[in-house]
Design a protein around this motif. Sequence first.
Motif: not given
Length: 746
Positions: A108, A130, A132, A137
């Motif tokens: 992330q 992921q 952000d 997101s």
Amino acid sequence: MRARHLLHRLFSRHLPAVLLALLAAQAMAQTDPPGRVARLNLNEGSVAFSPAGDTEWTDAVLNRPLTQGDRLWTDRGSRAELHAGAIALRMNSQTHLAFVALDDHATQISLNHGALQARVRELADGDSFQLDTPNLSLRAAQAGEYRVEVDPDRGTTRVTVHSGTAVAYGEGGQSLAMGGGQQVEFRGRALVQIAAQEAPPTDVFDRWAAERDRREDQSVSARYVPREVTGYQQLDAWGKWIKDPALGAVWQPRDVDAAWMPFRYGRWDLVAPWGWTWIDEAPWGFATSHYGRWTQLGARWAWVPGRMAARPVYSPALVGFIGNGAAGDSSNVHLGTGRSGVAWFPLAPGEAWKPGYKASPVYVGNVNRNMTAGEPAGSAYVHRRPEALTAIALDDFQHGRPVRGRAQKLALGELARGQVAALPAAPARSSLPQPPRMEMARVAPAQKPPAAPPAAAPAAATPAPPTLIAPPPVAAAPAQPPAKAVQPPAAAPAPARQVTVTREQVQQALQAERARREQAQQAEQAQREQALRAQAQAQARAQTQAAAKAQARAQLAKAQREKALHDQALREQALREQAQRDALLARRKLQQQQEQVARQAQAVKLAKLQKEQAQRDQARRQALAAEKAQQQARHEAQVRRTLSLANADAQARADAQAKREAQARRDEQDRREQQARRDEQDRDRLAQEKAQAQREAQQREQQLLAETRRREQLERRLQQEAQQRQPAPFIVAPPQGIPVMRGSRS
């Protein structure tokens, strides 16, 4: 129906024990550090780095492992490339990146400024990737190439999916699936689309990333190690792969000194959560320091990757230590100079690595998978010898100073006395002497609060990308993006696991059922009483809920006021950071001018050295060319002599063959002539013999005739004489032609 009820009762009884076991296993796994890290393997220009928990920015180092909480910033006109296993991250100019989560299954990243291109080579089941931003997101649903650009001035995020499928999530649970060839620009935090297009054109950054992908796809080292080995890409340009009959494929570095050995050219640093971590100074030294083992093939060192798992586990340094690195500890070694120090050596194939931090046996087994054949004891370590050992003073070790030029020899008998141990435990930062920083201090780039870790991705399949339509006009977003993180919706609960029921468990369930029946009547009475109490409690709860709603409205108003104050503080902080960056840029420009003058002087010196080296190389090439020409002339003369001798030999063999054939013909002619002469002689001899036989036959006939006439004459004479003495008797005349033999009377 009764059996189902019994099974339900049985599961309810044993479920707490199962949950306790799962929680215990999860707690043990949580003590293990991540098995995957990221690495900065290319920086074009100026790249700043800030470790987790630190507010100061320094120049980024290529081989320092990057993990959760670390941040990077690329300056104007700079680019950077990172790898986290098989994931490639490429940062454009003026990009701020932070690792929110990085472990075995989750990656992330928070992107608050600039452009990031991510290539997810593969996305296994249970893994997540992921990105952000202050607006949304973006979660990858499958392997692919994704580009995200954040413009904090306009308050927008542009998402481009070159290949693969990804899902963008808004703050209120909105979601939008995007497929390959789509580009959408969002404003706000509710996935408000302000622009969309299909097959967007590529720019310079896209082409640079595509060229990096092409080089990575052509990597030779990927044939011998998994692509999850962080840092394998640098092995192609700095060494070669060879086959060893016992160890398989091994890698040997090129252009190293004859005295070079592993884990001697670099430094030690504290990197959480592992502690002491080796940072190699060679551009290719990351993979060879944190995976596999080292061995010696003849006089040269070779890195042995072994039979790695598909996702090998990272370790801070695959060495055996002598001494624990703590001041005043008796286990430290004594150097030849009389100072206290630590020593280490590279682990060989078949030798187990032991961590200096708390870890589960499963974690240690994964690090040593397919690389150990039992733990050596005492001095049985292959490289526990003076020529493979590196030792430095304790002060140099604790300060993280480069080992090059500081390696020392052990005192007499220390190698035999010291015990091989795991990596030294990481001390508290405050307990170590703090040396002055060697890197240039930087001002932190503009930082937006990172997004909180999202919930797990939905288990259902990602829907097909919808058709994008022009969004309705929206109000302009504020210049400063909202600080609250955007999270995707939570995942659906996992299905229950199947449980196997034994005979004893069924009997226990039957006994429990009998006990339940006995308690059923008492429970009904208790339920009636509880229903009466529940009515009273419901009235009290209704009053409490009304009061809670009023309190919630008050808290919401307070939160809105606090948010407005927080946004104002963020804008002021951004202005201060911009001023700090401008001052830093001015200092950096002055430093760059000074460095430019030094580089020009160095360039003049280097040009002179290069010219001298070119002259030496030219003379050496001329000498080599002359020697090569002489060798070629000698070779051609030798070839001509060989051909001449071969031709002469062939001519001699042909002449000999012709002579033999001519001699054979003459011999055959002579033989035929001799045979003809013998035949002629035989005919002459036969003719002579025949003539001689005829003459002899004629002579015999003549003799016989002469003898016959002589006898006839003799008989006539005798007859005449007899006739003269007495009268002739009556004699019968013999037949004609038969001579008559007459004898005398007795």
